[in-house]
Scaffold this motif. Structure first.
Motif, PDB file in Angstrom:
ATOM      1  N   ASN A 267      70.202  61.323  44.158  1.00  0.00           N
ATOM      2  CA  ASN A 267      69.571  60.132  43.591  1.00  0.00           C
ATOM      3  C   ASN A 267      68.734  59.397  44.629  1.00  0.00           C
ATOM      4  O   ASN A 267      67.666  58.848  44.312  1.00  0.00           O
ATOM      5  CB  ASN A 267      70.637  59.190  43.033  1.00  0.00           C
ATOM      6  CG  ASN A 267      71.219  59.680  41.724  1.00  0.00           C
ATOM      7  OD1 ASN A 267      70.629  60.545  41.059  1.00  0.00           O
ATOM      8  ND2 ASN A 267      72.365  59.167  41.343  1.00  0.00           N
TER       9      ASN A 267
ATOM     10  N   LEU B  18      60.190  57.476  44.561  1.00  0.00           N
ATOM     11  CA  LEU B  18      59.702  56.331  43.803  1.00  0.00           C
ATOM     12  C   LEU B  18      59.177  55.243  44.736  1.00  0.00           C
ATOM     13  O   LEU B  18      58.157  54.599  44.462  1.00  0.00           O
ATOM     14  CB  LEU B  18      60.812  55.772  42.916  1.00  0.00           C
ATOM     15  CG  LEU B  18      61.231  56.651  41.728  1.00  0.00           C
ATOM     16  CD1 LEU B  18      62.478  56.076  41.077  1.00  0.00           C
ATOM     17  CD2 LEU B  18      60.097  56.760  40.720  1.00  0.00           C
TER      18      LEU B  18
ATOM     19  N   GLN C 112      58.561  51.978  31.223  1.00  0.00           N
ATOM     20  CA  GLN C 112      58.487  53.429  31.365  1.00  0.00           C
ATOM     21  C   GLN C 112      57.990  53.845  32.754  1.00  0.00           C
ATOM     22  O   GLN C 112      58.363  54.915  33.241  1.00  0.00           O
ATOM     23  CB  GLN C 112      57.558  54.025  30.306  1.00  0.00           C
ATOM     24  CG  GLN C 112      58.086  53.895  28.891  1.00  0.00           C
ATOM     25  CD  GLN C 112      57.083  54.363  27.856  1.00  0.00           C
ATOM     26  OE1 GLN C 112      55.998  54.847  28.197  1.00  0.00           O
ATOM     27  NE2 GLN C 112      57.428  54.208  26.586  1.00  0.00           N
ATOM     28  N   ASN C 113      57.171  52.994  33.381  1.00  0.00           N
ATOM     29  CA  ASN C 113      56.461  53.428  34.586  1.00  0.00           C
ATOM     30  C   ASN C 113      56.825  52.677  35.858  1.00  0.00           C
ATOM     31  O   ASN C 113      56.524  53.175  36.946  1.00  0.00           O
ATOM     32  CB  ASN C 113      54.942  53.278  34.372  1.00  0.00           C
ATOM     33  CG  ASN C 113      54.434  54.115  33.224  1.00  0.00           C
ATOM     34  OD1 ASN C 113      54.737  55.288  33.124  1.00  0.00           O
ATOM     35  ND2 ASN C 113      53.650  53.505  32.346  1.00  0.00           N
TER      36      ASN C 113
ATOM     37  N   ARG D 298      58.177  51.690  39.127  1.00  0.00           N
ATOM     38  CA  ARG D 298      58.998  52.391  40.108  1.00  0.00           C
ATOM     39  C   ARG D 298      60.186  51.549  40.555  1.00  0.00           C
ATOM     40  O   ARG D 298      61.289  52.080  40.748  1.00  0.00           O
ATOM     41  CB  ARG D 298      58.162  52.765  41.329  1.00  0.00           C
ATOM     42  CG  ARG D 298      57.337  54.035  41.198  1.00  0.00           C
ATOM     43  CD  ARG D 298      56.146  53.845  40.328  1.00  0.00           C
ATOM     44  NE  ARG D 298      55.236  54.991  40.371  1.00  0.00           N
ATOM     45  CZ  ARG D 298      54.160  55.077  39.603  1.00  0.00           C
ATOM     46  NH1 ARG D 298      53.886  54.107  38.724  1.00  0.00           N
ATOM     47  NH2 ARG D 298      53.359  56.117  39.686  1.00  0.00           N
TER      48      ARG D 298
ATOM     49  N   TYR E  50      61.830  49.394  38.821  1.00  0.00           N
ATOM     50  CA  TYR E  50      62.850  49.405  37.766  1.00  0.00           C
ATOM     51  C   TYR E  50      63.647  50.706  37.805  1.00  0.00           C
ATOM     52  O   TYR E  50      64.879  50.699  37.683  1.00  0.00           O
ATOM     53  CB  TYR E  50      62.178  49.225  36.404  1.00  0.00           C
ATOM     54  CG  TYR E  50      63.152  49.095  35.254  1.00  0.00           C
ATOM     55  CD1 TYR E  50      63.858  47.916  35.054  1.00  0.00           C
ATOM     56  CD2 TYR E  50      63.378  50.156  34.387  1.00  0.00           C
ATOM     57  CE1 TYR E  50      64.767  47.788  34.011  1.00  0.00           C
ATOM     58  CE2 TYR E  50      64.271  50.042  33.338  1.00  0.00           C
ATOM     59  CZ  TYR E  50      64.966  48.852  33.157  1.00  0.00           C
ATOM     60  OH  TYR E  50      65.874  48.743  32.121  1.00  0.00           O
ATOM     61  N   LYS E  51      62.934  51.819  37.995  1.00  0.00           N
ATOM     62  CA  LYS E  51      63.626  53.110  38.079  1.00  0.00           C
ATOM     63  C   LYS E  51      64.528  53.161  39.310  1.00  0.00           C
ATOM     64  O   LYS E  51      65.613  53.739  39.262  1.00  0.00           O
ATOM     65  CB  LYS E  51      62.601  54.240  38.125  1.00  0.00           C
ATOM     66  CG  LYS E  51      61.830  54.415  36.828  1.00  0.00           C
ATOM     67  CD  LYS E  51      60.830  55.550  36.924  1.00  0.00           C
ATOM     68  CE  LYS E  51      60.076  55.733  35.619  1.00  0.00           C
ATOM     69  NZ  LYS E  51      59.095  56.847  35.689  1.00  0.00           N
ATOM     70  N   GLN E  52      64.088  52.555  40.409  1.00  0.00           N
ATOM     71  CA  GLN E  52      64.930  52.514  41.605  1.00  0.00           C
ATOM     72  C   GLN E  52      66.204  51.711  41.350  1.00  0.00           C
ATOM     73  O   GLN E  52      67.290  52.077  41.802  1.00  0.00           O
ATOM     74  CB  GLN E  52      64.155  51.884  42.758  1.00  0.00           C
ATOM     75  CG  GLN E  52      63.023  52.740  43.307  1.00  0.00           C
ATOM     76  CD  GLN E  52      62.244  52.012  44.378  1.00  0.00           C
ATOM     77  OE1 GLN E  52      62.790  51.534  45.354  1.00  0.00           O
ATOM     78  NE2 GLN E  52      60.939  51.908  44.192  1.00  0.00           N
TER      79      GLN E  52
ATOM     80  N   VAL F  55      67.661  51.327  38.492  1.00  0.00           N
ATOM     81  CA  VAL F  55      68.525  52.150  37.631  1.00  0.00           C
ATOM     82  C   VAL F  55      69.262  53.186  38.466  1.00  0.00           C
ATOM     83  O   VAL F  55      70.463  53.450  38.253  1.00  0.00           O
ATOM     84  CB  VAL F  55      67.683  52.822  36.523  1.00  0.00           C
ATOM     85  CG1 VAL F  55      68.509  53.849  35.769  1.00  0.00           C
ATOM     86  CG2 VAL F  55      67.147  51.773  35.551  1.00  0.00           C
ATOM     87  N   ILE F  56      68.574  53.778  39.439  1.00  0.00           N
ATOM     88  CA  ILE F  56      69.226  54.756  40.322  1.00  0.00           C
ATOM     89  C   ILE F  56      70.321  54.086  41.134  1.00  0.00           C
ATOM     90  O   ILE F  56      71.412  54.654  41.326  1.00  0.00           O
ATOM     91  CB  ILE F  56      68.175  55.422  41.231  1.00  0.00           C
ATOM     92  CG1 ILE F  56      67.296  56.373  40.412  1.00  0.00           C
ATOM     93  CG2 ILE F  56      68.849  56.173  42.371  1.00  0.00           C
ATOM     94  CD1 ILE F  56      66.169  56.991  41.199  1.00  0.00           C
TER      95      ILE F  56
END
Length: 491
Positions: free
Chosen positions: A170, A177, A300-301, A303, A305-307, A309-310
């Motif tokens: 992860n 990201l 959706q895009n 980075r 936010y995705k970090q 979540v990880i």
């Protein structure tokens, strides 16, 4: 004493002239100019931006961490050779006084994803002793043993065993990201700096134009004073206005220099004295996408936010792992092996592989701290960290929604402002032209002319500011949606 000849005097004079010419400073070369398109500025930033360069190291670092965590499941090979020679006093006839031992051991073992540990051990020994009861002296022995241990509670299963690997994997995704986000930040920062410099140069042009108007007005005032149609005192107002606009020009030049430095920093441009001239024009205004579509694109895009979540997923992995560590150690183990002994090593191997001589063992290991406070404390901390990570995801999502909505409204406002500022500039220009004509025929005062000039200059500046603001707002909206800014440039 001889008088110097004319030739000597001429030579001395020529040398003095040459010396003075050499001593003069070299003429200053004009400042270098760099005409730069927006695409060129972005490409340079992606190649040289220092923040982006620094972030690019995070991916190989996290990949190295992942490789190290996977190493926990790598098998290991061991080799041990020893030679022991001993001579001692013996209190019993059953113990020799002199012994020679040569031992060799080759092992292969490791751990698999289920948590099972394995070890295959092959040991050989040569023993020579003066013990009288030995029927074979010297003798060779060889043993081949396989041992397996399987945890039943603590440490059981792939999910527990691969917790560190999963987190490291992860982290690799998160580092990628971060690199993408750093690239987007570098591009967006460069684009903003580019349009700010574009506006600063436009503002410099407006200030130069304003100064030109003030000079022209001063000349007209002086001509009217000479013609007797204006009192001499009017010249002071025109001169004061000229001085003020000269001060505005100086401030505009400073603004250009400041904005150039910002762009140089973003592009990591080493030529700090070169003048930069943006040659791209701001994009034509278009309406932004629907608000809800922009918000959906952000989730959706983005980075960051995705970090987040990880990070939440890693916290949950750690919580599950530490929940398992609260269990007692309960391991089942078993071993089986073959052995052989003979006066020759080859015969000892034959005896071992014959299967006539073997060993086996099965057992259980159990261990548990009485209070188990360490494991319980670590789990409680991990559980709270996981809850906090969940809250952090929700909080960032809320912030993203607010950011996108604000950027969307700013993009829409800037789109509408361009048309309004253009109409205001055209109206101010026509009012100025009419007032200047009235001043020429003596129907308007100098103060009115100067005021209309100021209104027109401000309207001209406002229109250019609106176009630069739209270009910046467009990029900020794309950045809030998590869209790489190069895609915006192509629209």
């Amino acid at each position: 004493m001889m008088k110097p000849s004319l030739r000597d005097i001429f030579s001395c004079a020529l040398c003095a002239v040459i010396f003075m010419l050499l001593a003069l400073p070299a003429p200053a070369s004009p400042a270098e100019k760099l005409e730069l398109t927006l695409e060129e500025a972005v490409d340079m930033a992606l190649e040289k931006n220092l923040s982006l360069k620094s972030e690019r190291y995070s991916v190989p670092i996290s990949e190295a961490d992942l490789l190290a965590e996977k190493g926990a499941f790598d098998p290991a090979v061991g080799l041990n050779l020893s030679n022991l020679s001993a001579k001692r006093e013996s209190p019993s006839l059953l113990t020799g006084t002199k012994e020679d031992h040569f031992t060799g051991e080759l092992s292969f073992g490791g751990k698999i994803r289920l948590g099972t540990t394995y070890k295959l051990d092959w040991s050989s020994e040569r023993v020579k002793s003066n013990l009288e009861f030995l029927t074979i002296n010297p003798f060779y022995s060889s043993d081949l043993t396989l041992t397996l241990t399987q945890p039943l509670l603590k440490g059981r299963g792939p999910r527990v065993q691969e917790s560190d690997v999963a987190r490291a994997r992860n982290n690799v995704a998160a580092s990628r990201l971060r690199e993408d986000a750093a690239a987007m930040d570098a591009v967006a920062g460069t684009v903003e700096a580019y349009w700010e410099l574009y506006f600063a140069r436009s503002e410099l042009e407006v200030s130069e134009f304003s100064l030109k108007l003030a000079r022209r007005t001063l000349e007209e005032v002086r001509a009217k004073i000479e013609a007797g149609s204006l009192p001499p005192v009017e010249v002071y107002q025109a001169e004061a206005e000229l001085a003020q606009r000269q001060a505005d020009l100086i401030q505009a030049r400073k603004l250009v220099a400041d904005r150039e430095d910002r762009l140089r920093e973003s592009m990591n441009l080493e030529q700090w004295e070169v003048e930069i001239f943006p040659v791209s024009s701001p994009p034509e205004p278009v309406q932004p996408p629907a608000l809800e579509d922009a918000v959906s694109a952000a989730f959706q895009n983005r980075r960051d936010y995705k970090q987040e979540v990880i990070a939440r997923d890693n916290a949950q992995i750690q919580r599950h792992f530490l929940a398992n560590q609260k269990f007692p150690e309960l391991d089942i183990f078993g071993s089986t092996g073959l052995n052989g002994v003979d006066r020759r090593y080859g015969s000892a191997l034959d005896n071992m592989f014959s299967g006539d001589f073997f060993t086996w063992e099965v057992g259980v290991n159990f261990s548990m701290p009485l209070l188990n406070r360490q494991a319980r404390g670590r789990y409680l901390r991990a559980a709270r960290e996981a809850d906090r990570a969940e809250t952090a995801v929700a909080k960032l999502g809320q912030s993203i929604r607010v950011e996108v909505r604000e950027a969307w409204r700013e993009a829409r406002r800037s789109t509408e402002t361009i048309a309004a500022s253009e109409r205001a500039r055209v109206a101010s220009q026509k009012r100025l032209e009419a007032e200047e004509e009235r001043f020429r025929v003596g129907k308007a005062t100098l103060n009115d002319v100067l005021q209309f000039q100021e209104d027109y200059v401000q309207a001209l500046s406002a229109e250019r500011r609106a176009r630069a603001d739209y270009a910046i707002a467009r990029v900020r909206l794309a950045r809030a949606q998590g869209i790489l800014a190069e895609a915006v440039l192509a629209e």
